[in-house]
Design a protein around this motif. Structure first.
Motif, PDB file in Angstrom:
ATOM      1  N   ILE A  64      13.934   6.397  58.461  1.00  0.00           N
ATOM      2  CA  ILE A  64      13.038   7.122  57.686  1.00  0.00           C
ATOM      3  C   ILE A  64      11.760   6.971  58.317  1.00  0.00           C
ATOM      4  CG2 ILE A  64      12.078   7.169  55.411  1.00  0.00           C
ATOM      5  CD1 ILE A  64      14.689   5.697  54.358  1.00  0.00           C
ATOM      6  N   PHE A  65      11.142   7.971  58.634  1.00  0.00           N
ATOM      7  CA  PHE A  65       9.888   7.899  59.235  1.00  0.00           C
ATOM      8  C   PHE A  65       8.906   8.003  57.876  1.00  0.00           C
ATOM      9  CE2 PHE A  65      12.720   9.464  62.446  1.00  0.00           C
ATOM     10  CZ  PHE A  65      12.149   8.748  63.787  1.00  0.00           C
ATOM     11  N   CYS A  66       7.713   7.161  58.040  1.00  0.00           N
ATOM     12  CA  CYS A  66       6.770   7.267  56.773  1.00  0.00           C
ATOM     13  C   CYS A  66       5.386   7.529  57.202  1.00  0.00           C
ATOM     14  CB  CYS A  66       6.915   6.032  56.070  1.00  0.00           C
ATOM     15  SG  CYS A  66       8.495   5.609  55.660  1.00  0.00           S
ATOM     16  N   ALA A  67       4.800   8.295  56.430  1.00  0.00           N
ATOM     17  CA  ALA A  67       3.322   8.624  56.850  1.00  0.00           C
ATOM     18  C   ALA A  67       2.463   7.811  55.926  1.00  0.00           C
ATOM     19  CB  ALA A  67       3.088  10.286  56.574  1.00  0.00           C
ATOM     20  N   ALA A  68       1.463   6.943  56.502  1.00  0.00           N
ATOM     21  CA  ALA A  68       0.496   6.120  55.966  1.00  0.00           C
ATOM     22  C   ALA A  68      -0.619   6.856  55.752  1.00  0.00           C
ATOM     23  CB  ALA A  68       0.336   4.952  56.808  1.00  0.00           C
ATOM     24  N   SER A  69      -1.537   6.514  54.483  1.00  0.00           N
ATOM     25  CA  SER A  69      -2.789   7.136  54.078  1.00  0.00           C
ATOM     26  C   SER A  69      -2.932   8.609  54.486  1.00  0.00           C
ATOM     27  CB  SER A  69      -3.758   6.299  54.868  1.00  0.00           C
ATOM     28  OG  SER A  69      -3.707   4.907  54.300  1.00  0.00           O
ATOM     29  N   ASN A  70      -1.912   9.188  53.858  1.00  0.00           N
ATOM     30  CA  ASN A  70      -1.873  10.800  54.194  1.00  0.00           C
ATOM     31  C   ASN A  70      -2.507  11.696  52.958  1.00  0.00           C
ATOM     32  OD1 ASN A  70      -1.246  12.764  55.982  1.00  0.00           O
ATOM     33  ND2 ASN A  70       0.535  13.388  55.019  1.00  0.00           N
ATOM     34  N   PHE A  71      -2.949  10.970  52.200  1.00  0.00           N
ATOM     35  CA  PHE A  71      -3.687  11.727  51.038  1.00  0.00           C
ATOM     36  C   PHE A  71      -5.161  10.843  50.984  1.00  0.00           C
ATOM     37  CE2 PHE A  71       0.480  12.914  50.080  1.00  0.00           C
ATOM     38  CZ  PHE A  71       0.404  13.755  49.134  1.00  0.00           C
ATOM     39  N   VAL A  72      -6.412  11.713  50.929  1.00  0.00           N
ATOM     40  CA  VAL A  72      -7.583  11.423  51.178  1.00  0.00           C
ATOM     41  C   VAL A  72      -7.984  10.297  49.970  1.00  0.00           C
ATOM     42  CG1 VAL A  72     -10.050  11.861  51.088  1.00  0.00           C
ATOM     43  CG2 VAL A  72      -8.444  13.214  52.457  1.00  0.00           C
ATOM     44  N   ASP A  73      -7.637  10.885  48.748  1.00  0.00           N
ATOM     45  CA  ASP A  73      -7.785   9.820  47.506  1.00  0.00           C
ATOM     46  C   ASP A  73      -7.196   8.591  47.687  1.00  0.00           C
ATOM     47  OD1 ASP A  73      -9.589  11.909  46.508  1.00  0.00           O
ATOM     48  OD2 ASP A  73      -8.072  12.660  45.057  1.00  0.00           O
ATOM     49  N   HIS A  74      -5.717   8.686  48.230  1.00  0.00           N
ATOM     50  CA  HIS A  74      -5.148   7.418  48.171  1.00  0.00           C
ATOM     51  C   HIS A  74      -5.712   6.451  49.221  1.00  0.00           C
ATOM     52  CE1 HIS A  74      -1.884   4.553  48.666  1.00  0.00           C
ATOM     53  NE2 HIS A  74      -1.624   4.896  49.858  1.00  0.00           N
ATOM     54  N   ALA A  75      -6.123   6.988  50.398  1.00  0.00           N
ATOM     55  CA  ALA A  75      -6.824   6.175  51.515  1.00  0.00           C
ATOM     56  C   ALA A  75      -8.093   5.748  50.704  1.00  0.00           C
ATOM     57  CB  ALA A  75      -7.405   7.344  52.440  1.00  0.00           C
ATOM     58  N   ASP A  76      -8.811   6.384  50.040  1.00  0.00           N
ATOM     59  CA  ASP A  76     -10.048   5.984  49.366  1.00  0.00           C
ATOM     60  C   ASP A  76      -9.762   4.713  48.324  1.00  0.00           C
ATOM     61  OD1 ASP A  76     -11.761   7.726  50.629  1.00  0.00           O
ATOM     62  OD2 ASP A  76     -11.629   9.056  48.923  1.00  0.00           O
ATOM     63  N   GLU A  77      -8.577   4.924  47.670  1.00  0.00           N
ATOM     64  CA  GLU A  77      -8.337   3.738  46.562  1.00  0.00           C
ATOM     65  C   GLU A  77      -7.879   2.422  47.216  1.00  0.00           C
ATOM     66  OE1 GLU A  77      -5.060   4.656  43.780  1.00  0.00           O
ATOM     67  OE2 GLU A  77      -3.753   5.354  45.525  1.00  0.00           O
ATOM     68  N   MET A  78      -7.339   2.679  48.533  1.00  0.00           N
ATOM     69  CA  MET A  78      -6.893   1.445  49.250  1.00  0.00           C
ATOM     70  C   MET A  78      -8.070   0.926  50.074  1.00  0.00           C
ATOM     71  SD  MET A  78      -3.731   1.144  48.320  1.00  0.00           S
ATOM     72  CE  MET A  78      -3.163  -0.084  49.538  1.00  0.00           C
ATOM     73  N   GLY A  79      -9.173   1.606  50.099  1.00  0.00           N
ATOM     74  CA  GLY A  79     -10.494   1.224  51.035  1.00  0.00           C
ATOM     75  C   GLY A  79     -10.110   1.313  52.378  1.00  0.00           C
ATOM     76  N   THR A  80      -9.297   2.541  52.851  1.00  0.00           N
ATOM     77  CA  THR A  80      -9.040   2.846  54.044  1.00  0.00           C
ATOM     78  C   THR A  80     -10.065   3.743  54.495  1.00  0.00           C
ATOM     79  OG1 THR A  80      -6.777   2.496  53.701  1.00  0.00           O
ATOM     80  CG2 THR A  80      -7.411   3.648  55.783  1.00  0.00           C
ATOM     81  N   VAL A  81     -10.734   3.351  55.766  1.00  0.00           N
ATOM     82  CA  VAL A  81     -11.575   4.427  56.369  1.00  0.00           C
ATOM     83  C   VAL A  81     -10.996   5.067  57.317  1.00  0.00           C
ATOM     84  CG1 VAL A  81     -13.892   4.844  57.364  1.00  0.00           C
ATOM     85  CG2 VAL A  81     -13.735   2.862  55.604  1.00  0.00           C
ATOM     86  N   LEU A  82     -10.955   6.495  57.174  1.00  0.00           N
ATOM     87  CA  LEU A  82     -10.439   7.527  58.269  1.00  0.00           C
ATOM     88  C   LEU A  82     -11.168   8.204  58.835  1.00  0.00           C
ATOM     89  CD1 LEU A  82      -7.780   9.096  55.489  1.00  0.00           C
ATOM     90  CD2 LEU A  82      -7.208   6.931  57.100  1.00  0.00           C
ATOM     91  N   ALA A  83     -10.779   8.495  60.270  1.00  0.00           N
ATOM     92  CA  ALA A  83     -11.401   9.314  61.122  1.00  0.00           C
ATOM     93  C   ALA A  83     -11.265  10.824  60.444  1.00  0.00           C
ATOM     94  CB  ALA A  83     -10.998   9.031  62.621  1.00  0.00           C
ATOM     95  N   ALA A  84     -12.002  11.489  61.009  1.00  0.00           N
ATOM     96  CA  ALA A  84     -12.000  12.704  60.908  1.00  0.00           C
ATOM     97  C   ALA A  84     -10.728  13.500  61.282  1.00  0.00           C
ATOM     98  CB  ALA A  84     -13.174  13.651  61.515  1.00  0.00           C
ATOM     99  N   LYS A  85     -10.108  14.117  60.687  1.00  0.00           N
ATOM    100  CA  LYS A  85      -8.746  14.880  61.237  1.00  0.00           C
ATOM    101  C   LYS A  85      -8.788  15.419  62.623  1.00  0.00           C
ATOM    102  CE  LYS A  85      -4.910  18.105  60.166  1.00  0.00           C
ATOM    103  NZ  LYS A  85      -4.535  18.920  58.864  1.00  0.00           N
TER     104      LYS A  85
END
Length: 307
Positions: free
Chosen positions: A96-117
Motif C-alpha cells: 500500500i503506497f501512501c501519499a503524505a501531506s497531499n491536501f494543503v489544509d491537512h498540511a497546514d493543520e499538521m504544521g507542515t510547510v510545503l514547497a510550491a508544487k
C-alpha cells in the motif's frame, strides 16, 4: 451506492468472493454458475492480481449487469448470501503506497510547510499486508501510544502493470477504487535517539493500521476520482469532510510518479492522501472503545472500533 462492487464475505468459517449489487451480497461463484458476468479470478484466496488484471481490461456496462442480477434474483435463479455472512477486507494487498501531506489544509493543520508544487514531487511511504483489516474488525491500539489518529483516504487499486507511464495514461492502470483509513500513532512517528526526525514505519505500520474496504468499485463507475467526497466520524461526530479535488497531487500524478521508481503491479494499492480534520490538528486522539467510520460517498463506508 455503486451498481456493482466486488468484495469478500465470510460465512460458516470460510471466505469467498462476493459481488455486491445495489447493497445485496451475492456469492461470485453462484452468479457465474447462473450465467451472469463476473471477471475471472478468486480474489478472496490470493488470486487478486489475476482478478484485478481481468477487471482492469473489462469495460462491461456494470449498470446493465446489475439489472441482470436483479432480474435473476427476482426469478429465483440466484439469491443473496445468508444474513449471518459478514464482509471482510476485499483482499489483502501486499503493498500500500501512501501519499503524505497531499491536501494543503491537512498540511497546514499538521504544521507542515510545503514547497510550491512546481518545485516538488509527491512524498510517498508504504504500509504492509498485516496492516489490513476489514470493516467491523478492531484497530488494536499499541500500549506505547497516547496519540492514535485517523485519516480517511481514497484508495486506487492497480490492475495493469505500470512503469514510466504518463500522467495522461495513468488512470487506465486502475482496476478499482475503495476506502482506506491510514491509522497513525502520531507520537510514535517521531523519535530522538537518531538524527532522523521521523519514523513513519513505527508510527504507521502496526498490525490493523489500515482498515480497507468495504468493497472494490470498478474504476469505470468512478470516471473522475477527483470528484469523490470523503468523510470520517468518531463516535458519530463528524471529523473530516472534503473532496478529492483538494488534492495537491492528483491520483494520476501519483501513479505516474510511483511508476518512475517501481513497477506497479496488479494488486498494488495507492492511498492518495487525507483532507483536513485529523485528531492531531484538533488536539484530540482515539481511545479504546471509540468507533471510527471512514466513508467515500461514491463507494461506501468502513466502521472500525478501537481496542
Amino acid at each position: 451506492m455503486p451498481a456493482i462492487a466486488f468484495g469478500t464475505y465470510a460465512s460458516d468459517g470460510r471466505e469467498a468472493p462476493a459481488v455486491i449489487c445495489e447493497g445485496a451480497v451475492y456469492d461470485a461463484g453462484a452468479l457465474r454458475e447462473a450465467g451472469l458476468h463476473v471477471p475471472q479470478g478468486n480474489w478472496s484466496n490470493g488470486e487478486a492480481a489475476q482478478f484485478l488484471e481481468n477487471l482492469c481490461a473489462d469495460h462491461s456496462d456494470w449498470v446493465a449487469i446489475a439489472g441482470g442480477i436483479r432480474a435473476a434474483a427476482a426469478a429465483g435463479k440466484v439469491r443473496a448470501v445468508a444474513g449471518d455472512a459478514r464482509l471482510c477486507a476485499p483482499f489483502r494487498p501486499g503493498r500500500i503506497f501512501c501519499a503524505a501531506s497531499n491536501f494543503v489544509d491537512h498540511a497546514d493543520e499538521m504544521g507542515t510547510v510545503l514547497a510550491a508544487k512546481a518545485e516538488s514531487k509527491p512524498y510517498m511511504f508504504l504500509k504492509l499486508e498485516d496492516c489490513v483489516i476489514g470493516s467491523g474488525e478492531p484497530v488494536r491500539m499499541p500500549a506505547e501510544t497516547s496519540q492514535l489518529d485517523w485519516e480517511v483516504e481514497l484508495a486506487a487499486v492497480i490492475g495493469k502493470r505500470a512503469r514510466h507511464v504518463s500522467v495522461a495514461d495513468a488512470l487506465s492502470h486502475v482496476a478499482a477504487y475503495t476506502v482506506v483509513n491510514d491509522v497513525t500513532a502520531r507520537d510514535m512517528n517521531v523519535r530522538g535517539d537518531y538524527p532522523f526526525k521521523f519514523d513513519w514505519f513505527q508510527g504507521k505500520c502496526h498490525d490493523s493500521f489500515a482498515p480497507f474496504g468495504p468493497w472494490m468499485v470498478p474504476a469505470s463507475q468512478i470516471p473522475d476520482p477527483q470528484k469523490v467526497h470523503l468523510s470520517l466520524s468518531v463516535n458519530g461526530r463528524m471529523m473530516q469532510e472534503g473532496t478529492a479535488e483538494e488534492m495537491i497531487w492528483k491520483v494520476n500524478e501519483q501513479i505516474a510518479y510511483l511508476s518512475t521508481i517501481v513497477t506497479l503491479k496488479p494488486g498494488d494499492v495507492i492511498a492518495t492522501g487525507t483532507p483536513t480534520g485529523v485528531g492531531m490538528g484538533r488536539g484530540i486522539f482515539l481511545k479504546r472503545g471509540d468507533v471510527m467510520t471512514a466513508a467515500i460517498a461514491e463507494i461506501g463506508e468502513i466502521t472500525n472500533p478501537v481496542e
